[in-house]
Every structure is written in C-alpha cells, then in structure tokens.
Design a protein around this motif. Sequence first.
Motif, short mmCIF file in Angstrom:
data_model
loop_
_atom_site.label_atom_id
_atom_site.label_comp_id
_atom_site.label_asym_id
_atom_site.label_seq_id
_atom_site.Cartn_x
_atom_site.Cartn_y
_atom_site.Cartn_z
N UNK A 407 -6.27 -13.94 3.22
CA UNK A 407 -5.40 -13.00 4.15
C UNK A 407 -6.40 -12.97 5.32
N UNK A 408 -7.63 -13.26 5.23
CA UNK A 408 -8.36 -12.99 6.52
C UNK A 408 -8.57 -14.20 7.33
N UNK A 409 -8.50 -15.33 6.29
CA UNK A 409 -8.78 -16.64 6.90
C UNK A 409 -7.39 -16.95 7.81
N UNK A 410 -6.42 -16.52 6.91
CA UNK A 410 -4.92 -17.04 7.52
C UNK A 410 -4.56 -15.88 8.84
N UNK A 411 -5.41 -14.85 8.97
CA UNK A 411 -4.91 -13.91 9.99
C UNK A 411 -3.82 -13.27 9.50
N UNK A 412 -3.60 -12.74 8.32
CA UNK A 412 -2.40 -12.20 7.89
C UNK A 412 -2.66 -10.44 7.48
N UNK A 413 -3.36 -10.02 8.63
CA UNK A 413 -3.53 -8.68 8.34
C UNK A 413 -4.36 -7.99 7.38
N UNK A 414 -5.46 -8.66 6.78
CA UNK A 414 -6.07 -8.27 5.66
C UNK A 414 -6.44 -6.75 5.54
N UNK A 415 -6.53 -6.26 7.07
CA UNK A 415 -6.97 -4.67 6.92
C UNK A 415 -5.97 -4.14 6.22
N UNK A 416 -4.80 -4.28 5.90
CA UNK A 416 -3.52 -3.89 5.09
C UNK A 416 -3.92 -4.16 3.68
N UNK A 417 -5.01 -4.70 3.35
CA UNK A 417 -5.05 -4.95 1.88
C UNK A 417 -4.89 -3.79 1.07
N UNK A 418 -5.76 -2.83 1.21
CA UNK A 418 -5.73 -1.60 0.23
C UNK A 418 -4.47 -0.92 0.31
N UNK A 419 -3.53 -0.83 1.18
CA UNK A 419 -2.28 -0.36 1.23
C UNK A 419 -1.55 -1.20 0.34
N UNK A 420 -1.31 -2.60 0.53
CA UNK A 420 -0.65 -3.33 -0.12
C UNK A 420 -0.94 -3.42 -1.61
N UNK A 421 -2.35 -3.19 -2.11
CA UNK A 421 -2.35 -3.12 -3.27
C UNK A 421 -1.94 -1.97 -3.97
N UNK A 422 -2.00 -0.88 -3.38
CA UNK A 422 -1.67 0.40 -3.85
C UNK A 422 -0.11 0.45 -4.13
N UNK A 423 0.69 -0.43 -3.32
CA UNK A 423 2.01 -0.53 -3.36
C UNK A 423 2.48 -1.67 -4.25
N UNK A 424 1.09 -2.41 -4.82
CA UNK A 424 1.83 -3.55 -5.89
C UNK A 424 2.37 -4.47 -5.17
N UNK A 425 2.15 -4.84 -3.99
CA UNK A 425 2.73 -6.00 -3.05
C UNK A 425 1.87 -7.29 -3.38
N UNK A 426 0.53 -6.77 -3.39
CA UNK A 426 -0.64 -7.73 -4.00
C UNK A 426 -1.37 -7.56 -5.04
#
Length: 426
Positions: A407-426
């Motif tokens: 997510x960081x390398x591809x510039x896909x908003x890795x700063x939202x990772x914790x939010x997405x993990x909590x939601x089960x998206x990733x």
Amino acid sequence: MTSPASTPAGALAGIRVLDLSRVLAGPWCTQVLADLGADVVKVERPGVGDDTRHWGPPFLRDADGHDTDQAAYFTACNRNKRSITIDMSTAEGQQLIRQMALQADVVVENFKVGGLQQYGLDHASLRALNPRLIYCSVTGFGQTGPYAERAGYDLMVQAMTGLMSITGRADEAPGGGPLRVGVAVIDLFTGLYASNAILAALHVRDNATNGTGEGQHIDMALLDVGMAVLANQAAGFLATGEAPGRMGNSHPSLVPYQDFPTADGNMLLAIGNDGQFARFCAAAGQPQWAQDARFATNTLRVKHRSTLIPLMEAVTRTRSTADWVALLEDKAVPCGPINNVAQAFDDPQVQARQLRVELPRWADGTQAPGDGVATIATVASPLRLSATPPVLRHAPPALGQHTAEVLQDWGIGHERLAEWRAAGVV
C-alpha cells in the motif's frame, strides 16, 4: 541462481502485476513474471488466502521438524510475490483494487467467466479506467462457446482432450488403462502460454517503433492449451484420422525409445536416430542388429518393434543400470536412470545447476510469526538469461505479509491501514 545484491534488475523490472488468481495456472504464470523481475502483488482473501495454502499434506515444517498448517503446494508457484489481503466483496475492497489497477501494467485472474463483473473488476471495467492495462483471464473453457460458464480443472481437461487416452499402458497390458500425468501439466502449460501472451502484449503496447500504447484482453483456456500440447499426437491424428492409443513408456514414432530392465532395476534409452542405434548395438556386443534388414532404419524398427524389444531386453538385463550408463555415456547414446524425486535432487547435474534454492521467509532471516518457518526450499527458475537473469527475491509469502508495504509502495493511502483492518477490508 544469483542473489539480488549481485545481479542487475530483472528483465521485467518496473512492470507491475496485480495477481487476482489462485491455485496453479494463474499463479504459475505470475511466478514466471515475478522471477523475471516484475513486481507481482498477490491479492488474497483475508484470513483464508489462496486455496492451495491449505492443500496438504504435505505441509511446511518448522525448525523442530513438526508439520505446520501451511501446505507445501502453495510454495510451488508463489515465490517472488508480495501478498496483500483484500476483501473484494466489500465496496471498499473493490475500490482499493481499482485504485491498484490504475497503476498496474497487468492483471491476471482465473475467476469463472463473468465472475468479476459483479465487483466492477472485469476486463471492461478496469480497461475503462486504465486503457494501458493488459488483462489476462484464465478459465477452463475460454470466454466463448457452450462450455464457457463451466468450471474447468486440469484433470477434467486431461480427460477431455484425450491426453489420458495416450498416457499409461495399453488396456491389454498389466496395469493398463488411462492415467493422468503425474503433475498438473495442463495448468502448468496454461501458465507458461499465458506468460508468453502477456510478454507479447507488453511488447505490442510499449514497442518504441510501432507500439500501440494500449492494453488488451488475453483469453486463456485450459481446453485450448490441452489440445495444443497434444503436439505430435494431434498431428498424427489430423494426418491420418486414426486416434493414437496408450503405449506405456514407448514412443509411437521412435524405436528404441523407452524403459528397459537391467540387472538391478530399470534404465531409459532414448535413441533418436540410426547412428545412435548402431553405436548402442556395438557397445552392447550386438553389432549385427544395426545391419539387420528389420532394424537398419528407424521406420523398420518401428515396424518390427515387437521383435526387436525382447531381443534388447535380454541383453539389457545382463548389466546394472549404473554399468549401462557408464558404458554408453561417452558414445553419445542417450541413456539414464529412472529416478524418484529424491534421487533427482541428489543428481550431481541437478546440484551443479543449483536447482534447489533455500529462501528466507522474511528479509531479516527471522521466522515467520505463527508458524516457525524460517526458510522455504524452492526449485530455481529454469530461465537462464546472461544479462538479466531471474532473481529469487522473496520466498513464497505468508498471508498478507506485505499488505502495509505494498500500500505504501503503490501510494494507496496506507495511512488508512488500521481503519481498513478494523473494518475487515484488508
């Protein structure tokens, strides 16, 4: 096989591949691209991953030699990839994949025909976002035809294409009957054909002289590949209208080209021309065979196969396999042992070619959390390029091992990772 520190970037460095495939044909294709230097990101289901992660036994073993819950099957076709987990059934997951597709050069998927349309991840949807995208679909029966919507599997295609009808011993022989090939060859060939098609599409898109700048859709079908790799057997049928049958280890067009009994087991003779046959006869103490009107040419030997082979078997039983190999090695007569897999890896030529490679599971050489597996053995790439050789950069990844990194390398908003993990998206 060279290490990343001692070799230039691979031939496909800079190419980004979004791998939505699983099991074997698609992952085999993308592993070829990854070995050649492409950045292959494998998208897997959170908590589950590729089906083959669970296809065991056999399983990977930890440092104490105990089985883990990680199947060895997965490691056959997923090295050099980075694993990211995304739930594509969610709107957020679909949008995340679309954002990645905007930056990808290639997408590879092996869902059923139309299976990704409901998620907006089909070819038409992603090409509308990224006209340079090369989109490779791998299915059992292709995108068209009466079987297009059927699920297709290697074994089914081996049966349907006639491959099983020419594999195994004849019905009247002991152990006779149709057999599948010992590995999923249709899946593997499909992966190889798919990687070739992708390379061609990249060339057409990017060629400096007459490149189109446009991507395209690649329609790969196991059935098509299964028919294509019938090769000389298909050619013989098309020329004569006669369906070939099973001949065990014998060759329909060459004699002697098969296994032979020895004093302590079996060996393989692969004599492909009259000169080799004459040299074998001289070495075996039977020079008269090469002058016999029944055996002087390959065509005659095929005609008189049933007479020649028993004569040869009586002679091959008089020496051990090792003695035959040693006797024929300097006479340019193809001869070798019939190894099991363990013996094959012990072969000095296999070892000299460094075909077994141990890869650290994590970059710092530590054990992967949860399973205690520090390194994974894999078979080296057979592609030997002098200037841009394959580089084994990553062991087959743990599930989701590279989510944050990608997510960081591809510039896909890795700063939202914790939010997405909590939601089960990733």
